[in-house]
Motif scaffolding. Structure first.
Motif, PDB file in Angstrom:
ATOM      1  N   ASN A 122       0.847  -1.187   0.000  1.00  0.00           N
ATOM      2  CA  ASN A 122       0.000   0.000   0.000  1.00  0.00           C
ATOM      3  C   ASN A 122       0.885   1.241   0.000  1.00  0.00           C
ATOM      4  O   ASN A 122       2.069   1.168   0.361  1.00  0.00           O
ATOM      5  CB  ASN A 122      -0.976  -0.003   1.190  1.00  0.00           C
ATOM      6  N   PRO A 123       0.348   2.391  -0.444  1.00  0.00           N
ATOM      7  CA  PRO A 123       1.167   3.609  -0.592  1.00  0.00           C
ATOM      8  C   PRO A 123       1.869   4.046   0.690  1.00  0.00           C
ATOM      9  O   PRO A 123       3.012   4.513   0.644  1.00  0.00           O
ATOM     10  CB  PRO A 123       0.144   4.662  -1.046  1.00  0.00           C
ATOM     11  N   GLU A 124       1.197   3.938   1.836  1.00  0.00           N
ATOM     12  CA  GLU A 124       1.797   4.375   3.097  1.00  0.00           C
ATOM     13  C   GLU A 124       3.045   3.560   3.425  1.00  0.00           C
ATOM     14  O   GLU A 124       4.082   4.112   3.803  1.00  0.00           O
ATOM     15  CB  GLU A 124       0.785   4.253   4.251  1.00  0.00           C
ATOM     16  N   ARG A 125       2.961   2.260   3.253  1.00  0.00           N
ATOM     17  CA  ARG A 125       4.108   1.407   3.548  1.00  0.00           C
ATOM     18  C   ARG A 125       5.225   1.575   2.521  1.00  0.00           C
ATOM     19  O   ARG A 125       6.406   1.475   2.855  1.00  0.00           O
ATOM     20  CB  ARG A 125       3.671  -0.059   3.618  1.00  0.00           C
ATOM     21  N   GLU A 126       4.848   1.832   1.285  1.00  0.00           N
ATOM     22  CA  GLU A 126       5.870   1.998   0.245  1.00  0.00           C
ATOM     23  C   GLU A 126       6.748   3.221   0.507  1.00  0.00           C
ATOM     24  O   GLU A 126       7.882   3.289   0.027  1.00  0.00           O
ATOM     25  CB  GLU A 126       5.208   2.111  -1.127  1.00  0.00           C
ATOM     26  N   LYS A 127       6.237   4.181   1.255  1.00  0.00           N
ATOM     27  CA  LYS A 127       7.031   5.359   1.601  1.00  0.00           C
ATOM     28  C   LYS A 127       8.087   5.032   2.654  1.00  0.00           C
ATOM     29  O   LYS A 127       9.142   5.658   2.700  1.00  0.00           O
ATOM     30  CB  LYS A 127       6.121   6.474   2.133  1.00  0.00           C
ATOM     31  N   LYS A 128       7.803   4.057   3.503  1.00  0.00           N
ATOM     32  CA  LYS A 128       8.678   3.761   4.640  1.00  0.00           C
ATOM     33  C   LYS A 128       9.540   2.522   4.455  1.00  0.00           C
ATOM     34  O   LYS A 128      10.601   2.400   5.065  1.00  0.00           O
ATOM     35  CB  LYS A 128       7.838   3.581   5.908  1.00  0.00           C
ATOM     36  N   TYR A 129       9.077   1.601   3.599  1.00  0.00           N
ATOM     37  CA  TYR A 129       9.770   0.321   3.477  1.00  0.00           C
ATOM     38  C   TYR A 129      10.107   0.014   2.020  1.00  0.00           C
ATOM     39  O   TYR A 129       9.554   0.602   1.101  1.00  0.00           O
ATOM     40  CB  TYR A 129       8.912  -0.820   4.054  1.00  0.00           C
ATOM     41  N   LEU A 130      11.008  -0.944   1.865  1.00  0.00           N
ATOM     42  CA  LEU A 130      11.407  -1.385   0.543  1.00  0.00           C
ATOM     43  C   LEU A 130      10.671  -2.682   0.218  1.00  0.00           C
ATOM     44  O   LEU A 130      10.756  -3.657   0.959  1.00  0.00           O
ATOM     45  CB  LEU A 130      12.922  -1.613   0.519  1.00  0.00           C
ATOM     46  N   TYR A 131       9.911  -2.661  -0.858  1.00  0.00           N
ATOM     47  CA  TYR A 131       9.202  -3.854  -1.318  1.00  0.00           C
ATOM     48  C   TYR A 131      10.005  -4.528  -2.427  1.00  0.00           C
ATOM     49  O   TYR A 131      10.537  -3.842  -3.308  1.00  0.00           O
ATOM     50  CB  TYR A 131       7.835  -3.491  -1.897  1.00  0.00           C
ATOM     51  N   PRO A 132      10.080  -5.844  -2.446  1.00  0.00           N
ATOM     52  CA  PRO A 132      10.681  -6.516  -3.601  1.00  0.00           C
ATOM     53  C   PRO A 132       9.724  -6.409  -4.793  1.00  0.00           C
ATOM     54  O   PRO A 132       8.556  -6.075  -4.628  1.00  0.00           O
ATOM     55  CB  PRO A 132      10.811  -7.976  -3.134  1.00  0.00           C
ATOM     56  N   GLN A 133      10.228  -6.680  -5.982  1.00  0.00           N
ATOM     57  CA  GLN A 133       9.385  -6.629  -7.180  1.00  0.00           C
ATOM     58  C   GLN A 133       8.441  -7.836  -7.233  1.00  0.00           C
ATOM     59  O   GLN A 133       7.299  -7.719  -7.651  1.00  0.00           O
ATOM     60  CB  GLN A 133      10.258  -6.619  -8.435  1.00  0.00           C
ATOM     61  N   GLN A 134       8.944  -8.992  -6.764  1.00  0.00           N
ATOM     62  CA  GLN A 134       8.201 -10.239  -6.893  1.00  0.00           C
ATOM     63  C   GLN A 134       7.516 -10.634  -5.587  1.00  0.00           C
ATOM     64  O   GLN A 134       8.162 -10.737  -4.548  1.00  0.00           O
ATOM     65  CB  GLN A 134       9.158 -11.369  -7.319  1.00  0.00           C
ATOM     66  N   GLU A 135       6.212 -10.853  -5.632  1.00  0.00           N
ATOM     67  CA  GLU A 135       5.512 -11.381  -4.460  1.00  0.00           C
ATOM     68  C   GLU A 135       5.945 -12.832  -4.238  1.00  0.00           C
ATOM     69  O   GLU A 135       6.314 -13.523  -5.186  1.00  0.00           O
ATOM     70  CB  GLU A 135       3.990 -11.307  -4.649  1.00  0.00           C
ATOM     71  N   PHE A 136       5.910 -13.284  -2.983  1.00  0.00           N
ATOM     72  CA  PHE A 136       6.287 -14.677  -2.716  1.00  0.00           C
ATOM     73  C   PHE A 136       5.060 -15.577  -2.599  1.00  0.00           C
ATOM     74  O   PHE A 136       5.183 -16.798  -2.466  1.00  0.00           O
ATOM     75  CB  PHE A 136       7.149 -14.788  -1.447  1.00  0.00           C
ATOM     76  N   GLY A 137       3.874 -14.977  -2.672  1.00  0.00           N
ATOM     77  CA  GLY A 137       2.648 -15.760  -2.581  1.00  0.00           C
ATOM     78  C   GLY A 137       1.433 -14.862  -2.667  1.00  0.00           C
ATOM     79  O   GLY A 137       1.541 -13.681  -3.020  1.00  0.00           O
ATOM     80  N   TYR A 138       0.286 -15.420  -2.318  1.00  0.00           N
ATOM     81  CA  TYR A 138      -0.969 -14.674  -2.398  1.00  0.00           C
ATOM     82  C   TYR A 138      -1.867 -15.002  -1.207  1.00  0.00           C
ATOM     83  O   TYR A 138      -1.874 -16.131  -0.711  1.00  0.00           O
ATOM     84  CB  TYR A 138      -1.725 -15.022  -3.689  1.00  0.00           C
ATOM     85  N   SER A 139      -2.612 -13.993  -0.794  1.00  0.00           N
ATOM     86  CA  SER A 139      -3.650 -14.188   0.211  1.00  0.00           C
ATOM     87  C   SER A 139      -4.979 -14.281  -0.539  1.00  0.00           C
ATOM     88  O   SER A 139      -5.343 -13.370  -1.273  1.00  0.00           O
ATOM     89  CB  SER A 139      -3.679 -13.004   1.184  1.00  0.00           C
TER      90      SER A 139
END
Length: 298
Positions: A122-139
């Motif tokens: 989500n946008p709020e977390r993307e400002k504070k943390y680094l996300y990888p490009q590839q998801e490791f799974g799905y909910s």
């Protein structure tokens, strides 16, 4: 002069033979240089893996991450992390179990290199943390309702209905926020709660106090089985990508783990783990997953 040259040549040959035999040759300062310390030998020595401090969720997420009967971490995410370590022998992961808020704070401050949980983007977390490009799974998210409710199958059906309250850090909140942005004038009402559990949430639906609860289907199946709740999944809503969260400064680590995750999907490792834990390959389409879920419930 000839004798001096002969002695010099003999000394060089002797040193070469001794070095080749793995013995100790005299050093210029009168000490000794072990043969194993030569540049060639040093280059083949194995470097100790770099210790990576990570946060692991304390709240059990059924089939994703939980403690087994031997009180050991188990689940899809745990197996995934083990496969990552095999792919990246230069790292050794050390985990500390903390709650969701502790994971986020610790990763933000640099106490942890990454937080292992099934985090939504989500946008709020993307400002504070680094996300990888590839998801490791799905909910796989669904709507839990009472057995006699056939009027709630999609998010559209929640307009004007009472949905179980959500915590501020709930990833499902962002699914609803996104829906509301796309449907002005027909928003789904979102109520807040400080803390909650899937079991308590589902009891609120069974009691009739609330019409539905949006949650991970694995949470639903686990709680219904343990508590013998009389509920059903009215509809499978979405397949949400889940990620690890990295500290902003862990660019190299995130890139390496990202590349390893891509390999684990391509070589079939993660799809097989999905089949093992969820009885369906969540890396396939939502339609396929929906059919797989229906097949399981029949």
């Amino acid at each position: 002069m000839k004798k001096t040259r002969f002695h010099l040549l003999f000394t060089v040959v002797l040193l070469t033979i001794l070095a080749g035999c793995g013995k100790t040759a005299p050093a210029a300062d009168g000490g000794s240089i072990p043969a194993s310390a030569t540049p060639a030998a040093a280059s083949t020595a194995k470097a100790a893996p770099k210790v990576i401090k990570s946060a692991l969720n304390t709240v059990p997420v059924p089939l994703f991450s939980f403690l087994d009967e031997k009180n050991q971490p188990a689940g899809f995410m745990i197996d995934y992390l083990k496969e990552l370590e095999k792919k990246l022998p230069e790292y050794k992961f050390e985990y500390e179990s903390v709650d969701n808020e502790g994971q986020l704070i610790g990763t933000d401050t640099g106490k942890y290199a990454f937080a292992a949980n099934f985090w939504f983007k989500n946008p709020e977390r993307e400002k504070k943390y680094l996300y990888p490009q590839q998801e490791f799974g799905y909910s796989i998210t669904g709507l839990a309702v009472k057995p006699d409710r056939n009027d709630i199958k999609t998010l559209d059906d929640l307009v004007g209905k009472k949905l179980v309250p959500m915590t501020p850090v709930s990833g499902f909140r962002y699914i609803l926020k996104d829906y509301n942005l796309k449907h002005p004038g027909k928003e789904i009402k979102i109520e807040d709660v400080e803390k909650t559990t899937p079991a308590d949430d589902l009891k609120l639906v069974e009691s009739g106090k609330y019409d539905a609860h949006l949650l991970n289907i694995n949470h639903f199946e686990d709680a219904v089985k343990k508590l013998n709740l009389n509920l059903k999944i009215g509809g499978v809503i979405s397949k949400e990508s889940v990620y690890l969260l990295f500290n902003k400064n862990q660019t190299e680590l995130a890139q390496k783990m990202d590349a390893a995750t891509v390999e684990l999907i391509k070589d079939g490792t993660l799809p097989k783990l999905s089949e093992k834990w969820f009885k369906v390959d969540v890396f396939k389409s939502l339609e396929y997953v929906q059919q797989g879920y229906k097949f399981r419930k029949d």
